[in-house]
Design a protein around this motif. Structure first.
Motif, short mmCIF file in Angstrom:
data_model
loop_
_atom_site.label_atom_id
_atom_site.label_comp_id
_atom_site.label_asym_id
_atom_site.label_seq_id
_atom_site.Cartn_x
_atom_site.Cartn_y
_atom_site.Cartn_z
N PRO A 47 -2.30 -8.40 -39.90
CA PRO A 47 -1.67 -7.33 -40.56
C PRO A 47 -2.24 -5.73 -41.12
O PRO A 47 -2.10 -5.07 -41.72
CB PRO A 47 -1.49 -7.55 -42.35
N GLN A 48 -3.77 -5.33 -39.91
CA GLN A 48 -4.35 -4.51 -39.62
C GLN A 48 -3.34 -3.55 -39.31
O GLN A 48 -4.11 -2.51 -39.64
CB GLN A 48 -5.81 -5.09 -38.94
N LEU A 49 -2.82 -3.68 -38.22
CA LEU A 49 -2.16 -2.32 -37.81
C LEU A 49 -1.35 -2.38 -36.90
O LEU A 49 -1.70 -4.06 -36.13
CB LEU A 49 -2.80 -1.65 -36.69
N VAL A 86 1.61 0.98 -39.01
CA VAL A 86 1.42 0.45 -40.35
C VAL A 86 0.54 -0.30 -40.28
O VAL A 86 0.44 -0.87 -38.86
CB VAL A 86 2.96 0.23 -41.31
N GLY A 87 0.21 -1.07 -41.49
CA GLY A 87 -1.23 -1.73 -41.65
C GLY A 87 -2.18 -1.18 -42.58
O GLY A 87 -2.15 -0.39 -43.09
N VAL A 88 -3.25 -2.24 -42.79
CA VAL A 88 -4.42 -2.47 -44.00
C VAL A 88 -5.09 -0.95 -43.02
O VAL A 88 -5.88 0.27 -43.78
CB VAL A 88 -5.36 -3.44 -43.73
N ASP A 89 -5.98 -1.12 -41.50
CA ASP A 89 -6.30 0.27 -41.31
C ASP A 89 -5.71 1.23 -41.41
O ASP A 89 -6.62 2.57 -42.06
CB ASP A 89 -6.63 -0.04 -39.78
N LEU A 90 -4.38 1.14 -41.52
CA LEU A 90 -4.10 2.83 -41.48
C LEU A 90 -3.98 3.32 -43.23
O LEU A 90 -4.60 4.67 -42.97
CB LEU A 90 -2.25 2.63 -41.13
#
Length: 240
Positions: free
Chosen positions: A29-31, A39-43
């Motif tokens: 789910p990071q990117l 999209v994702g956690v890091d963004l």
């Protein structure tokens, strides 16, 4: 290499430095890509940082190894896409404080029903993952010396997309991922996969910066301002 977008902060200062960002958006789910956009956690984290500090930024997409090379060579100011903090990487780039800790899994198709109960079974399976990820070092340093699995048997791919395609087509038995990725594959992306083997390893993820980055410490302050509960809420949002 693909340029996805120019992200703008709330600042109207046209003289503000534009941060050059390298990403490899195939690491949920990071990117990852959703509806044609990263999209994702890091963004979520990075956009919040830029908005709070008045930065603008460009996102450029690479394969995983290319992303690391971009920040190591100074082509990018920062890189993020679920990057593990390692001693080897710290020699050529700086890292933020860890923001997520996760375990590792060997992932297979559910219909294959692969369950590894003894490491001696590893030799009978093909294992793959993207070039440049930390799993090669683990196999090289932990498994190969013990006769569990040879580095020469590993199948390497530009990204997880290609590895998962081979998995789905029956050309690969197992894909090395971290546990948060597996959760996103199952819950967010509805993929028919499962963990065939969990590895007891505490993998710490961080944002990678060019050596001597002038913004790294301020980024660490922002991570502290967010706090672990907010970051966990981002994880839940992009994993389920």
């Amino acid at each position: 290499m693909v340029i996805f977008s120019v992200g703008c902060s709330k600042s109207d200062d046209k003289n503000q430095k534009i941060l050059q960002v390298a990403i490899a958006p195939t690491v949920p789910p990071q990117l990852f890509i959703e509806n044609g956009k990263p999209v994702g956690v890091d963004l979520e984290i990075f956009k919040g940082f830029c908005e709070s500090r008045g930065y603008r930024y460009n996102l450029k997409s690479y394969d995983f190894q290319g992303m690391l090379g971009a920040v190591a060579s100074g082509q990018a100011d920062i890189a993020f896409s679920g990057i593990s903090i390692t001693e080897k990487r710290l020699k050529v780039m700086d890292f933020s404080n860890p923001y997520i800790q996760t375990g590792w899994d060997l992932v297979s198709l559910k219909k294959r029903n692969i369950h590894i109960t003894n490491l001696d079974q590893m030799k009978t399976f093909s294992i793959g993952f993207p070039t440049g990820t930390v799993f090669m070092g683990y196999i090289e340093n932990e498994w190969q010396p013990k006769g569990i699995y040879k580095v020469s048997k590993v199948k390497l791919y530009p990204s997880y997309n290609e590895a998962l395609t081979d998995l789905n087509n029956g050309n690969l038995d197992l894909v090395f991922t971290d546990s948060s990725m597996l959760s996103a594959y199952i819950n967010k992306l509805n993929m028919p996969v499962q963990s065939s083997y969990e590895i007891a390893y505490a993998d710490k993820l961080g944002f990678a910066f060019i050596k001597g980055s002038p913004i790294k410490e301020d980024f660490n302050k922002y991570l502290a301002e967010l706090g672990p509960d907010k970051i966990k809420s981002f994880e839940a949002k992009w994993s389920k």
